[in-house]
Design a protein around this motif. Structure first.
Motif, PDB file in Angstrom:
ATOM      1  N   LYS A 649     -76.734  -9.596  23.602  1.00  0.00           N
ATOM      2  CA  LYS A 649     -76.105  -9.302  24.429  1.00  0.00           C
ATOM      3  C   LYS A 649     -74.657 -10.761  24.382  1.00  0.00           C
ATOM      4  N   ILE A 650     -74.152 -10.958  22.978  1.00  0.00           N
ATOM      5  CA  ILE A 650     -73.268 -11.358  23.154  1.00  0.00           C
ATOM      6  C   ILE A 650     -72.429 -10.733  22.131  1.00  0.00           C
ATOM      7  N   ASP A 651     -71.262 -10.249  22.255  1.00  0.00           N
ATOM      8  CA  ASP A 651     -70.187  -9.424  21.559  1.00  0.00           C
ATOM      9  C   ASP A 651     -69.296 -10.858  20.113  1.00  0.00           C
ATOM     10  N   MET A 652     -69.132 -11.483  20.729  1.00  0.00           N
ATOM     11  CA  MET A 652     -68.928 -12.168  19.109  1.00  0.00           C
ATOM     12  C   MET A 652     -68.929 -14.123  19.574  1.00  0.00           C
ATOM     13  N   LEU A 653     -69.142 -14.902  17.946  1.00  0.00           N
ATOM     14  CA  LEU A 653     -69.516 -16.285  18.076  1.00  0.00           C
ATOM     15  C   LEU A 653     -68.456 -16.340  17.175  1.00  0.00           C
ATOM     16  N   VAL A 654     -68.401 -17.459  18.127  1.00  0.00           N
ATOM     17  CA  VAL A 654     -67.095 -18.777  17.492  1.00  0.00           C
ATOM     18  C   VAL A 654     -67.623 -19.566  17.119  1.00  0.00           C
ATOM     19  N   GLY A 655     -67.715 -20.673  15.597  1.00  0.00           N
ATOM     20  CA  GLY A 655     -68.176 -21.236  15.158  1.00  0.00           C
ATOM     21  C   GLY A 655     -68.134 -21.410  13.887  1.00  0.00           C
ATOM     22  N   THR A 656     -68.717 -22.648  13.498  1.00  0.00           N
ATOM     23  CA  THR A 656     -68.150 -23.329  12.017  1.00  0.00           C
ATOM     24  C   THR A 656     -69.111 -22.957  10.749  1.00  0.00           C
ATOM     25  N   GLN A 657     -69.378 -23.602   9.378  1.00  0.00           N
ATOM     26  CA  GLN A 657     -69.990 -23.087   8.433  1.00  0.00           C
ATOM     27  C   GLN A 657     -71.315 -22.452   8.682  1.00  0.00           C
ATOM     28  N   ILE A 658     -72.373 -23.333  10.273  1.00  0.00           N
ATOM     29  CA  ILE A 658     -73.820 -23.143  10.135  1.00  0.00           C
ATOM     30  C   ILE A 658     -74.046 -21.243  10.512  1.00  0.00           C
ATOM     31  N   LEU A 659     -72.450 -20.313  10.665  1.00  0.00           N
ATOM     32  CA  LEU A 659     -72.424 -19.333  10.797  1.00  0.00           C
ATOM     33  C   LEU A 659     -72.521 -18.043   9.583  1.00  0.00           C
ATOM     34  N   ALA A 660     -72.295 -18.941   8.542  1.00  0.00           N
ATOM     35  CA  ALA A 660     -72.050 -18.520   7.331  1.00  0.00           C
ATOM     36  C   ALA A 660     -73.101 -18.556   6.664  1.00  0.00           C
ATOM     37  N   LYS A 661     -74.239 -18.851   6.910  1.00  0.00           N
ATOM     38  CA  LYS A 661     -75.541 -19.376   6.131  1.00  0.00           C
ATOM     39  C   LYS A 661     -76.899 -18.078   7.138  1.00  0.00           C
ATOM     40  N   GLY A 662     -76.954 -17.042   5.488  1.00  0.00           N
ATOM     41  CA  GLY A 662     -78.439 -16.180   5.377  1.00  0.00           C
ATOM     42  C   GLY A 662     -78.987 -15.514   7.124  1.00  0.00           C
ATOM     43  N   HIS A 663     -78.001 -15.375   7.910  1.00  0.00           N
ATOM     44  CA  HIS A 663     -78.514 -14.917   9.146  1.00  0.00           C
ATOM     45  C   HIS A 663     -77.421 -12.730   9.029  1.00  0.00           C
ATOM     46  N   ASP A 664     -78.427 -12.104   9.304  1.00  0.00           N
ATOM     47  CA  ASP A 664     -78.431 -10.463   9.251  1.00  0.00           C
ATOM     48  C   ASP A 664     -78.348  -9.960  10.696  1.00  0.00           C
ATOM     49  N   PHE A 665     -77.047  -9.986  10.401  1.00  0.00           N
ATOM     50  CA  PHE A 665     -76.660  -8.599  11.940  1.00  0.00           C
ATOM     51  C   PHE A 665     -76.055  -7.973  11.602  1.00  0.00           C
ATOM     52  N   PRO A 666     -77.279  -6.244  11.559  1.00  0.00           N
ATOM     53  CA  PRO A 666     -76.520  -5.063  11.145  1.00  0.00           C
ATOM     54  C   PRO A 666     -74.663  -4.972  12.126  1.00  0.00           C
ATOM     55  N   ASN A 667     -75.114  -4.549  13.299  1.00  0.00           N
ATOM     56  CA  ASN A 667     -73.064  -4.380  13.912  1.00  0.00           C
ATOM     57  C   ASN A 667     -71.889  -5.665  13.423  1.00  0.00           C
ATOM     58  N   VAL A 668     -72.173  -6.473  12.848  1.00  0.00           N
ATOM     59  CA  VAL A 668     -71.572  -7.086  12.844  1.00  0.00           C
ATOM     60  C   VAL A 668     -70.611  -6.624  11.833  1.00  0.00           C
ATOM     61  N   THR A 669     -69.049  -6.148  12.194  1.00  0.00           N
ATOM     62  CA  THR A 669     -68.508  -5.485  10.945  1.00  0.00           C
ATOM     63  C   THR A 669     -66.769  -6.059  10.867  1.00  0.00           C
ATOM     64  N   LEU A 670     -66.563  -7.803  11.481  1.00  0.00           N
ATOM     65  CA  LEU A 670     -65.568  -8.108  11.210  1.00  0.00           C
ATOM     66  C   LEU A 670     -65.910  -9.130  11.321  1.00  0.00           C
ATOM     67  N   VAL A 671     -65.375 -10.253  10.514  1.00  0.00           N
ATOM     68  CA  VAL A 671     -65.027 -11.528  10.427  1.00  0.00           C
ATOM     69  C   VAL A 671     -64.148 -12.563  10.012  1.00  0.00           C
ATOM     70  N   GLY A 672     -63.422 -12.590  10.774  1.00  0.00           N
ATOM     71  CA  GLY A 672     -62.214 -13.851  10.745  1.00  0.00           C
ATOM     72  C   GLY A 672     -62.366 -14.978  10.812  1.00  0.00           C
ATOM     73  N   VAL A 673     -61.607 -15.469   9.384  1.00  0.00           N
ATOM     74  CA  VAL A 673     -61.637 -17.055   8.948  1.00  0.00           C
ATOM     75  C   VAL A 673     -60.069 -17.521   9.897  1.00  0.00           C
ATOM     76  N   VAL A 674     -59.773 -18.677  10.500  1.00  0.00           N
ATOM     77  CA  VAL A 674     -59.375 -18.846  11.943  1.00  0.00           C
ATOM     78  C   VAL A 674     -58.575 -19.631  10.475  1.00  0.00           C
ATOM     79  N   SER A 675     -59.125 -21.070   9.943  1.00  0.00           N
ATOM     80  CA  SER A 675     -58.227 -21.504   8.749  1.00  0.00           C
ATOM     81  C   SER A 675     -59.420 -22.395   7.852  1.00  0.00           C
ATOM     82  N   VAL A 676     -59.189 -22.233   6.489  1.00  0.00           N
ATOM     83  CA  VAL A 676     -59.556 -23.182   5.578  1.00  0.00           C
ATOM     84  C   VAL A 676     -58.886 -23.981   4.904  1.00  0.00           C
TER      85      VAL A 676
END
Length: 848
Positions: A649-676
């Motif tokens: 129901k959602i195409d894109m998640l935008v967020g902080t480091q909470i998105l980096a931990k432990g989640h399993d989404f088989p349809n995610v094929t792109l991760v963009g890191v704006v800046s570190v």
């Protein structure tokens, strides 16, 4: 080298008390209780037990005692039949204990011993650690009761009718009530100064203040239910004829179930309470109380159990763990598995074996947000045997879950760091997932690391401990390299899926092409569009919430600072406010400069709010949700967003480091890191390690299904070794490079490290106290067995309206380091320095 299990048996250098074993062997009835009080002191206190309390005094019980002029709840940590020979205590100076509210100890012997270790190892007040080990609300309230004196009544009579001062209003309220709790008066008057006014009135003889221990603020919840009486009268047709129509409907409704909740029965039978109460008097029905469990997962969607075929790597790992479980001995493992390699299934299989062996299991996760995900999966496997511990639960839920664990109903506990103190019986397995995470460190007193505490708990209880991570902390990997932990590896993703391909985008080149600073590179924008066109999902990460980093006046160059902290205020556009992310100070977004009245206000930098807004503008057809602390403050909001994303129901998640931990989404094929880049620039020896871990973890969210994944990392520092190794997901290469830096500069794991942070509202006093601490550290360290650095202003020199000076202490042996600090703290306390103004951190995860 950092291995906390090496230190758990060392004798206390801080607490002057009998050991628990000696105390429990005391012959005859105990006449004295040694009490740990939850205040910021590193000693325990002796209280006399009146004869009426002696029979009920047990180790681990709560006890109400006078501490100074206050009545407080402490914890019995030792019992004595007589005072020690040579003690400086005099019988006439020992106070009587007031009350023991428990019929059985709430603190088990295992937790009592574990909290003692935490207190000694981290130089933390034992009473504060014990309080942290219990769920909130189980400490009896100590109420201050107000009564008015004759002199107070006289002043009230003489007061002017239009006098609306807090003084007169408080006297009037107490006079009307007769006896009034101070907390109730403060709530009703909504005046911050009510406690101060009450004390002033007491000194003037106008009010009396008496302290009285109350009851626990949270208790078990009960539900009133109704069932048919077993009496033979029900089956007698003659009795049925004597029932009214309403009573007959009640009887018929109860025949459809074993029992019904009272409100449900009234609704089904369409009656009021009177017919039910009449039937109860005639003994035709029974009204009884039944405990009602407040289940944290009652509103969560159920997870499906899948038939899982183990990989060869998983089978090898599980065989090693099972062998250790069978041995019933302490066995520490570091499970190093790449993202998507199936570590969670290993945890579940190990838990099942532990339960089959008659033992229990504890699993720690680093974030509250992760507990629903894992909890639902564990609930599907193990049913009601699973209990959940974290701070977002209501007090009632936490109390019920704690009670289920305490009585043995729940044998698997999952939770955040406080779950390490869960009163689990016969613990056989401890799991620390994402063991590298800094959130396992408690930042407020008592300061402890839940990961290291879990390791020590496993050792004390002869349990297996598994530290799991795709990016282990350098200390843990070093311990595995030196043989202190057994190293287990899951080097491949499930199904032979490849790791996502990572690419570093040089934002210097983007700037050169566009001739202006850009948030998004052309490469990232094209990738987002292509991913959406294929019907796939993406995650965009920026580890900075808000809309803009700070507000700048273009006329005078002034930035708007927090009045309480040495940081700029962050602009939050959705609320039109600027906020301090440290003290939560808020004020309206300015329309002109507060310094020069200039109209040219400029918002500098970007946060997740701005990223979300700009992506919505650039890609109006993409359904976007933002996940950060601002959007997940409401309970269940985080779970709903993740559920909607997993359902497509959602195409894109935008967020902080909470998105980096432990989640399993088989349809995610792109991760963009704006800046570190901001994280790399932090003045902290772990900055490179944290950046590498964050990038590797977030990269692991891409390509977890059948589709290949891609990761784009934008940076102005493309050649930094942390980014280079993260893009290749090369842990071994990063470790070899980083460990050399640590050794060359004498940082953990090659030395023990401690931080002493001196803080207070007056800069001169903070400086003076910090110099005094340094002097006493040097006095306690004549042979220079440890190295002391500072004092110097902390990286954040002012925080929450307090100035901060920092000292760092390095040593080869942790015990020597603690001995020096302990001696220095005792000396500065003798010289009048308030120990509450000194934060002591042993093994700090950050030196900022």
């Amino acid at each position: 080298m950092h291995d906390p299990s090496q230190a758990f048996s060392k004798p206390s250098t801080t607490l002057d008390s009998l050991s628990l074993s000696e105390a429990s062997l005391a012959a005859g009835p105990a006449r004295y209780a040694e009490v740990a009080v939850p205040v910021h002191v590193l000693t325990t206190f002796i209280y006399r037990l009146p004869e009426a309390l002696q029979a009920n005094a047990q180790l681990g019980s709560r006890i109400t005692v006078h501490f100074g002029r206050k009545l407080v709840t402490g914890y019995i940590v030792a019992l004595h039949t007589e005072l020690r020979p040579g003690t400086s205590l005099k019988e006439e100076n020992i106070k009587d204990a007031r009350e023991i509210p428990d019929s059985f100890p709430l603190i088990t012997s295992e937790i009592l011993e574990l909290t003692r270790w935490v207190s000694e190892y981290y130089l933390a007040p034992w009473g504060e650690v014990l309080k942290a080990a219990l769920p909130p609300g189980v400490s009896p309230r100590v109420e201050q009761l107000l009564t008015i004196t004759e002199a107070g009544r006289a002043e009230l009579d003489d007061a002017a009718a239009d006098d609306e001062s807090p003084r007169r209003r408080l006297l009037e309220m107490v006079s009307d009530a007769g006896t009034l709790a101070l907390a109730s008066a403060a709530d009703k008057l909504t005046e911050d100064e009510v406690p101060k006014v009450a004390r002033l009135l007491a000194r003037e003889g106008l009010l009396n203040i008496e302290q009285q221990s109350g009851t626990d603020s949270v208790r078990a919840k009960y539900e009133r239910r109704v069932r048919l009486s077993p009496a033979p009268a029900i089956a007698n047709p003659d009795n049925t004829g004597k029932l009214s129509e309403a009573q007959s409907r009640v009887i018929q409704s109860l025949k459809t179930a074993d029992s019904l909740a009272f409100p449900e029965l009234l609704a089904r039978a369409q009656v009021g309470p009177s017919p039910v109460m009449t039937l109860a008097k005639r003994k035709l029905v029974e009204i009884f109380q039944q405990p009602l469990r407040r289940d944290p997962l009652s509103n969560s969607p159920a997870a499906a159990v899948t038939d899982y075929v183990l990989t060869t790597d998983q089978e090898k790992v599980i065989a090693e763990i099972n062998q250790a479980l069978d041995s019933h001995s302490y066995s520490p493992f570091l499970l190093h598995g790449v993202t998507g390699s199936g570590k969670t299934e290993v945890y579940i299989r190990a838990m099942r074996v532990a339960l089959q062996l008659g033992r229990s299991a504890l699993m720690l996760v680093p974030e509250i947000a992760l507990t629903p995900v894992f909890s639902q999966r564990l609930r599907m496997h193990f049913g009601e045997q699973v209990a959940i511990f974290h701070s977002s639960l209501s007090k009632g839920e936490r109390f019920d879950e704690w009670t289920r664990v305490r009585n043995g109903t729940a044998r698997i506990v999952i939770g955040t760091r406080s779950a390490v103190f869960a009163p689990i019986q016969n613990l056989g397995l401890v799991i620390v997932d994402e063991e590298h995470e800094s959130t396992y460190r408690q930042q407020d007193s008592p300061r402890y690391n839940a990961r290291d505490t879990a390791i020590v708990r496993a050792q004390k209880q002869a349990a297996v401990v598994i530290l799991g991570s795709a990016t282990p902390s350098l200390e843990s990997f070093h311990n595995a390299s030196t043989g202190k932990y057994k190293y287990l590896q899951l080097p491949n993703r499930l199904g032979g899926r490849p790791l996502a391909v990572a690419e570093i985008i040089d934002m210097r080149a983007t700037f050169a092409r566009q001739r202006r600073p850009a948030i998004f590179s052309d490469e990232l924008l094209r990738a987002i569009d292509a991913t959406h066109q294929r019907g796939e999902q993406s995650i965009i990460l920026l580890n900075r919430r808000g809309y803009s980093s700070f507000v700048l006046c273009r006329s005078c160059g002034e930035s708007i600072q927090c009045p309480n902290c040495d940081v700029t205020l962050t602009y939050h556009r959705s609320e039109r406010v600027i906020i301090c992310h440290y003290c939560d100070h808020r004020e309206a977004a300015p329309t002109k400069c507060p310094s020069c009245d200039g109209k040219y206000i400029y918002y500098v930098g970007e946060g997740t709010q701005q990223i979300e807004e700009k992506l919505r503008t650039l890609f109006p057809s993409i359904r976007i949700a933002r996940i950060d602390r601002d959007t997940t403050s409401r309970r269940h909001a985080f779970e709903k967003s993740l559920h909607d994303f997993s359902e497509g129901k959602i195409d894109m998640l935008v967020g902080t480091q909470i998105l980096a931990k432990g989640h399993d989404f088989p349809n995610v094929t792109l991760v963009g890191v704006v800046s570190v880049d901001a994280g790399l620039a932090l003045p902290d020896f772990r900055a490179a390690e944290r950046t590498f871990q964050l990038l590797t973890q977030v990269a692991g969210r891409a390509g977890r299904g059948d589709l290949a994944g891609k990761v784009l990392i934008q940076t102005y520092h493309p050649y930094h070794y942390a980014l280079r190794h993260a893009s290749g997901q090369d842990y071994a290469g990063f470790y070899e490079e980083e460990i050399r830096h640590r050794q060359n500069h004498s940082y953990p794991p090659f030395v023990a490290l401690a931080s002493l942070l001196v803080h207070g509202p007056k800069l001169d006093q903070v400086r003076s106290d910090a110099k005094q601490v340094r002097k006493e550290l040097d006095t306690a360290n004549p042979d220079r067995i440890v190295r002391v650095l500072g004092p110097a202003p902390a990286a954040l020199a002012r925080l929450k309206n307090e100035f901060r000076m920092q000292l760092l202490i390095k040593g080869r042996k942790r015990q020597q380091l603690r001995d020096v600090i302990d001696a220095a703290l005792k000396a500065v306390a003798t010289n009048g320095v308030n120990l509450r103004s000194i934060n002591v951190e042993i093994d700090p995860v950050s030196i900022m």
